[in-house]
Design an enzyme around this catalytic site. Structure first.
Site, mmCIF file in Angstrom:
data_model
loop_
_atom_site.group_PDB
_atom_site.id
_atom_site.type_symbol
_atom_site.label_atom_id
_atom_site.label_comp_id
_atom_site.label_asym_id
_atom_site.label_seq_id
_atom_site.Cartn_x
_atom_site.Cartn_y
_atom_site.Cartn_z
ATOM 1 N N GLU A 85 0.819 -1.229 0.000
ATOM 2 C CA GLU A 85 0.000 0.000 0.000
ATOM 3 C C GLU A 85 0.849 1.275 0.000
ATOM 4 O O GLU A 85 1.717 1.453 0.862
ATOM 5 C CB GLU A 85 -0.909 -0.006 1.240
ATOM 6 C CG GLU A 85 -1.922 1.120 1.215
ATOM 7 C CD GLU A 85 -2.895 1.070 2.387
ATOM 8 O OE1 GLU A 85 -2.742 0.214 3.274
ATOM 9 O OE2 GLU A 85 -3.810 1.913 2.402
ATOM 10 N N LYS A 280 -6.519 -0.768 11.945
ATOM 11 C CA LYS A 280 -5.987 -1.161 10.628
ATOM 12 C C LYS A 280 -4.775 -0.293 10.301
ATOM 13 O O LYS A 280 -3.761 -0.764 9.791
ATOM 14 C CB LYS A 280 -7.087 -1.027 9.568
ATOM 15 C CG LYS A 280 -6.678 -1.458 8.166
ATOM 16 C CD LYS A 280 -5.979 -0.375 7.363
ATOM 17 C CE LYS A 280 -5.677 -0.825 5.955
ATOM 18 N NZ LYS A 280 -4.739 0.045 5.248
ATOM 19 N N ASP A 296 5.171 -14.322 11.440
ATOM 20 C CA ASP A 296 3.852 -14.797 11.048
ATOM 21 C C ASP A 296 2.818 -13.682 11.290
ATOM 22 O O ASP A 296 2.377 -13.481 12.422
ATOM 23 C CB ASP A 296 3.539 -16.046 11.892
ATOM 24 C CG ASP A 296 2.210 -16.670 11.559
ATOM 25 O OD1 ASP A 296 1.365 -16.007 10.937
ATOM 26 O OD2 ASP A 296 2.004 -17.839 11.942
ATOM 27 N N HIS A 393 -2.248 10.676 1.021
ATOM 28 C CA HIS A 393 -2.359 9.316 0.489
ATOM 29 C C HIS A 393 -2.372 9.356 -1.040
ATOM 30 O O HIS A 393 -1.654 8.600 -1.701
ATOM 31 C CB HIS A 393 -3.629 8.664 1.041
ATOM 32 C CG HIS A 393 -3.781 7.234 0.632
ATOM 33 N ND1 HIS A 393 -2.898 6.262 1.030
ATOM 34 C CD2 HIS A 393 -4.700 6.626 -0.146
ATOM 35 C CE1 HIS A 393 -3.278 5.107 0.507
ATOM 36 N NE2 HIS A 393 -4.354 5.296 -0.210
#
Ligand code: HMG
Length: 438
Positions: A85, A280, A296, A393
């Site tokens: 991203e 998030k 992991d 962004h």
């Protein structure tokens, strides 16, 4: 409905690709060449990657970016981040720079205990089961000696095993709930091997236990597995500064910034819809370093979100305060990580990532990753309460849009310049590109 394939796992890599292309891509040879383009020209390196998983046909690239200027407990780090991203690495870098000038990040490991459970069914007298457990407990430790020997030499091992009566939640359900110290290893294999041995010893000894009836002797093991919920493997990261030092431009005073920032955190504490997005953003930072260091991320994700719900409602992982003119922002999360074992000695980029981080212990890595999560959340909230998220962004996403429309080098240069002073939106980029091409 199509026909199932049998023996796919035994096909050679080429045959697997042929099969996929024939059945899913109308035998389009182009697809084969795209798949093969991603093979590494170094056969040995390619074989290493092929053998990480099963049924490999090619590699799936993620970019590895670097966020420099992270001052953590007075040591400076450049943090490797593997993520698809745009704007995440830039945001982390910007937050690192901001806090570098304000004393940096402080991080501490609070605890390092990991958990594993043997889940079993027992039909009978609970007092007898308790007595049996107390009698057999020492043997549970003894029978795992071959597995635990090296870990004990290094200072870790099995911490304790307790019997848990879970019948209030499920009929006849009990557990052996064990705690472990696995030091620099994530510990999944070690814990699972110990648990499977506990299960074996427990059932074998039960069969020989005279006080048990025939039914009680028949303890039924359902499964033996570590838990990825590790609320006692906790790390805390924090930043703080005088409130007036928060002011970087004239848009908001330090005080106003702190007030709005704390409100944003408070909203994420009480409103699950916001908390999920808020967290998030934190996981943008955490997952990307977890991935870059060969850990992991599914285990980390599952454990972190369970922790975010520990009070019965999904909530923010970060917190903030303003007291006596001091702004504080912090994060506390469970992280089970390894810096030995797994991919750490196998994946060449993981080796480089760990070297870049100065060969961290698992505790060091817990601190670095918690800091990456905190920095990411700081950057996102800072944008959200000031310019809005889209400005920064989309500025970072510009290159993706240009690539999507096959902009050449000259077009890219012109449009990057153009969008320095114009808002980036998908449509604005298409329009500017069309204008340029006319
Ligand atoms: P800016 O102020 O326009 O950047 O911020 P700048 O051009 O003035 O540069 C300042 C510094 O930012 C640079 O310093 C770099 O550290 C970094 P320098 O290197 O020049 O000394 N930086 C970059 N680093 C690498 N490559 C670049 C680059 N550009 C700047 N190209 C920025 C731009 C995107 C950093 C800022 O707007 C920002 O932090 N935005 C937040 C972005 C974000 O959070 N992205 C995550 C994805 S959105 C999401 O998934 C989560 C969310 O929903 C979570 C939530 O809701 O809480 C938002």
């Amino acid at each position: 409905m199509g026909k199932s394939v049998s023996g796919f796992s035994k096909f050679s890599k080429s045959k697997k690709i042929d099969w996929i292309v024939e059945h899913y891509f109308a035998a389009n040879e182009q697809v084969k060449s795209v798949i093969k383009k991603y093979w590494n020209s170094d056969d040995k390196l390619q074989q290493l990657h092929d053998e990480f998983i099963e049924n490999t046909i090619t590699n799936y690239y993620l970019p590895l970016g670097i966020a420099p200027n992270f001052l953590i407990n007075d040591k400076i780090y450049a943090i490797p981040m593997a993520i698809e991203e745009s704007s995440v690495v830039a945001a982390a870098s910007k937050a690192a720079k901001f806090w570098y000038d304000r004393g940096g990040f402080k991080a501490e490991v609070i605890s390092t205990t990991k958990i594993g459970q043997v889940h079993f069914m027992y039909h009978g007298d609970v007092d007898k089961l308790n007595s049996f457990f107390l009698k057999v407990k020492k043997k549970l430790f003894e029978d795992t000696k071959a597995i635990t020997k090296n870990m004990i030499l290094r200072g870790g091992g099995i911490l304790d095993i307790v019997l848990k009566d879970k019948r209030q939640e499920l009929d006849n359900y009990f557990q052996l709930h064990a705690t472990f110290e696995t030091l620099d290893a994530m510990g999944a294999n070690f814990i699972n091997s110990c648990l499977e041995q506990f299960a074996k010893t427990f059932t074998e000894e039960a069969k020989k236990y005279d006080d048990f009836s025939a039914e009680e002797k028949d303890i039924q093991i359902v499964m033996s597995i570590l838990s990825n919920y590790v609320p006692d493997c906790l790390v805390r990261a924090e930043v703080s500064c005088n409130v007036e030092d928060l002011n970087e431009n004239d848009a908001l005073s330090g005080e106003e910034f702190a007030r709005k920032f704390i409100q944003a955190v408070e909203i994420a504490k009480v409103e699950p819809y916001r908390a999920v997005t808020h967290n998030k953003g934190i996981m943008n930072g955490i997952d990307s370093v977890v991935l870059a260091t060969g850990n992991d991320f599914r285990a980390v994700e599952a454990g972190v979100h369970a922790y975010a719900s520990r009070h019965g409602r999904y909530s923010s992982l970060t917190d903030a305060s303003l007291e006596n003119g001091v702004f504080k922002f912090w994060l506390e999360i469970p992280l089970a990580l390894g810096t030995v074992g797994g991919l750490t000695r196998l994946h060449p980029m993981v080796k480089i990532a760990l070297e870049l981080l100065k060969h961290p212990t698992a505790k060091d890595l817990m601190q670095i990753i918690a800091v990456a999560g905190l920095a990411q959340n700081f950057a996102a909230l800072r944008s959200l309460i000031t310019t809005g998220i889209q400005q920064g962004h989309m500025k970072m996403h510009l290159m993706n849009i240009l690539n999507q429309f096959n902009a050449n080098a000259a077009e890219k240069e012109t449009l990057i310049n153009h969008f320095k002073s114009n808002a980036v939106t998908h449509n604005a980029v298409i329009e500017a590109l069309e204008n340029l091409r006319q």
